[in-house]
Motif scaffolding. Structure first.
Motif, PDB file in Angstrom:
ATOM      1  N   TYR A 133     -37.799  22.354 -23.212  1.00 49.73           N
ATOM      2  CA  TYR A 133     -36.913  21.367 -23.804  1.00 49.73           C
ATOM      3  C   TYR A 133     -37.699  20.377 -24.650  1.00 49.73           C
ATOM      4  N   HIS A 134     -37.076  19.963 -25.743  1.00 50.90           N
ATOM      5  CA  HIS A 134     -37.610  18.984 -26.693  1.00 50.90           C
ATOM      6  C   HIS A 134     -37.223  17.577 -26.226  1.00 50.90           C
ATOM      7  N   PRO A 135     -37.959  16.543 -26.649  1.00 49.36           N
ATOM      8  CA  PRO A 135     -37.576  15.180 -26.264  1.00 49.36           C
ATOM      9  C   PRO A 135     -36.121  14.814 -26.566  1.00 49.36           C
ATOM     10  N   ASP A 136     -35.528  15.402 -27.603  1.00 49.92           N
ATOM     11  CA  ASP A 136     -34.120  15.104 -27.918  1.00 49.92           C
ATOM     12  C   ASP A 136     -33.166  15.569 -26.820  1.00 49.92           C
ATOM     13  N   GLN A 137     -33.649  16.418 -25.916  1.00 52.57           N
ATOM     14  CA  GLN A 137     -32.800  16.908 -24.828  1.00 52.57           C
ATOM     15  C   GLN A 137     -32.401  15.792 -23.862  1.00 52.57           C
ATOM     16  N   ILE A 138     -33.167  14.718 -23.841  1.00 44.01           N
ATOM     17  CA  ILE A 138     -32.880  13.582 -22.955  1.00 44.01           C
ATOM     18  C   ILE A 138     -31.448  13.087 -23.127  1.00 44.01           C
ATOM     19  N   ASP A 139     -30.934  13.136 -24.345  1.00 49.52           N
ATOM     20  CA  ASP A 139     -29.585  12.609 -24.633  1.00 49.52           C
ATOM     21  C   ASP A 139     -28.486  13.610 -24.328  1.00 49.52           C
ATOM     22  N   LYS A 140     -28.849  14.780 -23.856  1.00 49.97           N
ATOM     23  CA  LYS A 140     -27.853  15.817 -23.579  1.00 49.97           C
ATOM     24  C   LYS A 140     -27.707  15.991 -22.064  1.00 49.97           C
ATOM     25  N   ALA A 141     -26.594  16.526 -21.669  1.00 53.24           N
ATOM     26  CA  ALA A 141     -26.341  16.757 -20.236  1.00 53.24           C
ATOM     27  C   ALA A 141     -26.256  18.252 -19.964  1.00 53.24           C
ATOM     28  N   THR A 142     -27.176  19.013 -20.585  1.00 54.15           N
ATOM     29  CA  THR A 142     -27.094  20.473 -20.507  1.00 54.15           C
ATOM     30  C   THR A 142     -28.295  21.094 -19.806  1.00 54.15           C
TER      31      THR A 142
END
Length: 197
Positions: A133-142
């Motif tokens: 996972y990329h750092p942008d994944q933090i904002d996702k709930a997946t």
């Protein structure tokens, strides 16, 4: 331990089918021995064993590795398993035709030296397959960790894997459907690299 608790469920937490990036890049793996790090319940190791590779799966969870062996038996193949903490897991230099890290998220003080051991552990011409996972994944709930320190970006990973020819390096969003814990559009980093021959 959290991972033993997660893998204690009857079903497979991340499913029984291999990671899609690994499936797509499996033709690039040299024949021979493959090391799967942070392998959990074994879906990727078993897939590679079905393709004829001699696969060793390493994980911190004895519950996960027991399920990996169960899946291998179910699919009619054999895999080797090693119970170990990746913080101090020794990788023999020049030993492996491929090393696979799929959603293996570690703090930087463990990740960086491990990745250097991965580079050293590949034999000439050997293959690295990485998806995380990329750092942008933090904002996702997946799926994935909630701690941003566990989510390196492409630049950090390029530094980690210095010494490899990185043929595929991409940050992207893609749908990930792997068991109940990886479900939905996700920000990922994918790397396919080769040890110079």
């Amino acid at each position: 331990m959290m991972w033993n608790e997660r893998y204690a469920m009857e079903d497979y937490a991340y499913g029984k089918e291999p990671n899609e990036f690994l499936r797509r890049t499996s033709d690039d793996i040299l024949p021979g021995d493959v090391l799967c790090l942070g392998e959990g319940e074994g879906r990727n190791a078993v897939f590679l064993a079905q393709l004829g590779f001699d696969v060793t799966a390493v994980d911190l969870s004895e519950v996960g590795l027991a399920k990996a062996q169960r899946l291998a038996t179910e699919r009619g193949v054999s895999i080797h398993t090693i119970l170990a903490d990746l913080a101090d897991f020794a990788i023999e230099p020049g030993r492996w035709g491929a090393i696979v890290l799929i959603f293996c998220h570690l703090p930087p003080e463990i990740r960086e030296p491990l990745h250097r051991r991965v580079v050293a552990g590949l034999r000439p011409g050997g293959t690295l397959v990485y998806e995380g996972y990329h750092p942008d994944q933090i904002d996702k709930a997946t799926g994935g960790p909630s701690n941003p320190a566990l989510l390196p970006d492409l630049e950090q990973l390029r530094d980690d894997f210095t010494g490899l020819n990185l043929q595929c390096m991409q940050e992207m969003e893609r749908p990930v459907h792997e068991g109940i814990y990886h479900q939905g559009d996700s920000a990922v980093v994918q790397i396919l690299g080769f040890k110079p021959a």
